[in-house]
Design a protein around this motif. Structure first.
Motif, PDB file in Angstrom:
ATOM      1  N   LEU A   1       0.387  -1.477  -0.171  1.00 28.60           N
ATOM      2  CA  LEU A   1      -0.006   0.055   0.012  1.00 28.60           C
ATOM      3  C   LEU A   1       0.866   1.311  -0.100  1.00 28.60           C
ATOM      4  CD1 LEU A   1      -3.187  -1.113   2.754  1.00 28.60           C
ATOM      5  CD2 LEU A   1      -3.403  -0.678   0.055  1.00 28.60           C
ATOM      6  N   LEU A   2       1.596   1.537   0.926  1.00 28.15           N
ATOM      7  CA  LEU A   2       3.027   2.667   1.515  1.00 28.15           C
ATOM      8  C   LEU A   2       3.324   2.163  -0.336  1.00 28.15           C
ATOM      9  CD1 LEU A   2       3.428   2.198   4.746  1.00 28.15           C
ATOM     10  CD2 LEU A   2       2.345   3.943   3.527  1.00 28.15           C
TER      11      LEU A   2
ATOM     12  N   ARG B   1       1.953   6.090  -6.467  1.00 28.02           N
ATOM     13  CA  ARG B   1       0.725   6.916  -7.692  1.00 28.02           C
ATOM     14  C   ARG B   1       0.423   8.454  -7.579  1.00 28.02           C
ATOM     15  NH1 ARG B   1      -4.304   3.473  -9.060  1.00 28.02           N
ATOM     16  NH2 ARG B   1      -3.583   1.837  -9.068  1.00 28.02           N
ATOM     17  N   ALA B   2       0.885   8.926  -5.864  1.00 31.26           N
ATOM     18  CA  ALA B   2       0.806  10.387  -5.424  1.00 31.26           C
ATOM     19  C   ALA B   2       2.093  10.876  -5.321  1.00 31.26           C
ATOM     20  CB  ALA B   2      -0.095  10.538  -4.606  1.00 31.26           C
ATOM     21  N   GLY B   3       3.168  10.301  -4.817  1.00 33.70           N
ATOM     22  CA  GLY B   3       4.600  10.762  -4.375  1.00 33.70           C
ATOM     23  C   GLY B   3       4.726  10.649  -2.774  1.00 33.70           C
TER      24      GLY B   3
END
Length: 188
Positions: free
Chosen positions: A31-32, A38-40
């Motif tokens: 997840l991390l 995806r988002a940085g």
């Protein structure tokens, strides 16, 4: 208590504990990693305390609870509470749904992470009749009782109750990190 690496130290823990911790850790890592992809990194750092809080809960509920025995005594960890005592403080050992130590202070100590009661296991045989195998909980109880009976008179450490400080500190850090994440997100 003896060092964890000593020969005479034996730790009993729920068999599902290490598996749950490994699966939870892999899921958290996925997840991390997905959040970074995806988002940085910035967004991942804002999401991380929530994922790590869930992993902390998995750790405390499934892995941390255990019973550790050696020649001098017992360390029981039930969630965040740790109870240490010498063998001379034990009045009785029983296996109800879980391992229970009756201590000389009049209290019974149920062990969340130790051996548990299970029914007999039938082993298939070629003749058709199933041979019963002794459950792991009963074997563990026998080992604990033998260690208790063989304990020297010097194994009389007092009953000490304390908190699992590293786990409590980790919770404090994660909660503080979560509060900072909320403040950063609300600031804009």
């Amino acid at each position: 208590m003896a060092d964890e690496q000593s020969e005479g130290v034996r730790t009993f823990r729920a068999p599902s504990g290490p598996a749950a911790l490994v699966i939870g850790s892999l899921l958290a890592l996925f997840l991390l990693g997905d959040a970074v992809a995806r988002a940085g990194w910035g967004q991942m750092l804002l999401l991380a305390p929530w994922v790590l809080l869930v992993l902390w809960i998995v750790y405390v509920n499934s892995f941390a609870s255990a019973v550790r025995i050696d020649d001098d005594g017992v360390v029981v960890q039930n969630l965040l509470r740790r109870i240490e005592f010498g063998w001379q403080r034990v009045r009785a050992v029983d296996l109800r749904w879980q391992l229970v130590f009756s201590l000389d202070d009049g209290k019974d100590l149920a062990c969340y992470g130790g051996p548990a009661k299970a029914g007999p296991i039938r082993m298939p045989s070629r003749g058709g009749d199933g041979e019963e195998k002794v459950p792991a909980g009963i074997r563990a109880l026998t080992e604990i009782e033998e260690r208790w009976q063989a304990a020297p008179d010097t194994a009389d450490a007092p009953i000490r109750r304390s908190w699992d400080r590293p786990a409590v500190i980790a919770l404090g850090v994660l909660v503080a990190w979560a509060v900072v994440a909320i403040l950063v997100v609300n600031a804009g």
